[in-house]
Enzyme design. Sequence first.
Site, PDB file in Angstrom:
ATOM      1  N   HIS A 135       0.835  -1.202   0.000  1.00  0.00           N
ATOM      2  CA  HIS A 135       0.000   0.000   0.000  1.00  0.00           C
ATOM      3  C   HIS A 135       0.872   1.256   0.000  1.00  0.00           C
ATOM      4  O   HIS A 135       0.577   2.238  -0.690  1.00  0.00           O
ATOM      5  CB  HIS A 135      -0.928  -0.028   1.214  1.00  0.00           C
ATOM      6  N   GLU A 148       2.134   1.800  -3.443  1.00  0.00           N
ATOM      7  CA  GLU A 148       1.056   2.353  -4.268  1.00  0.00           C
ATOM      8  C   GLU A 148       1.025   3.872  -4.143  1.00  0.00           C
ATOM      9  O   GLU A 148       0.970   4.600  -5.130  1.00  0.00           O
ATOM     10  CB  GLU A 148      -0.287   1.769  -3.840  1.00  0.00           C
ATOM     11  N   HIS A 149       1.080   4.354  -2.900  1.00  0.00           N
ATOM     12  CA  HIS A 149       1.013   5.805  -2.679  1.00  0.00           C
ATOM     13  C   HIS A 149       2.258   6.515  -3.192  1.00  0.00           C
ATOM     14  O   HIS A 149       2.162   7.621  -3.729  1.00  0.00           O
ATOM     15  CB  HIS A 149       0.778   6.110  -1.199  1.00  0.00           C
TER      16      HIS A 149
END
Length: 140
Positions: free
Chosen positions: A81, A84-85
């Site tokens: 995650h 992803e950011h």
Amino acid sequence: MNASILKKGLLPGVLSLILLSLPAISPKKVLASTHGSQSFFLSNGLKVVAKKDSSSPLAALQLWVGAGAADETAEEAGLAHLLEHILFRGSSERGTGKLAGEIENLGGRINGFTSRERTVYHMVLPAAHVKTAFKLLAQM
């Protein structure tokens, strides 16, 4: 991690790009054609699925990476995650936050999500700007 998310994410054939509402693409070999969509592989191993839909002046693009939370060890929980950011916020050619800003300046929206098996980046923007959107996705 079973395999590095970055390494796994860069393996040929692992990335899938889904294109909707785009002009027809004429690949050398079409692998599938269902519900009006076509899929094929580029020479770099990227799988492309395309479907033309003239009912809207918008184009929707998605970049699917075959790596997600299931590829993390307990010590790495949340890393997919986080990556992803990091990718979503900018690129080496553009500064932090510039990628999202450029899509928004074209009248579009960009977002992403991470699941157990994959990380997905998606954008919707006026179809007239789809070539620019492709370039921005390629820089992620």
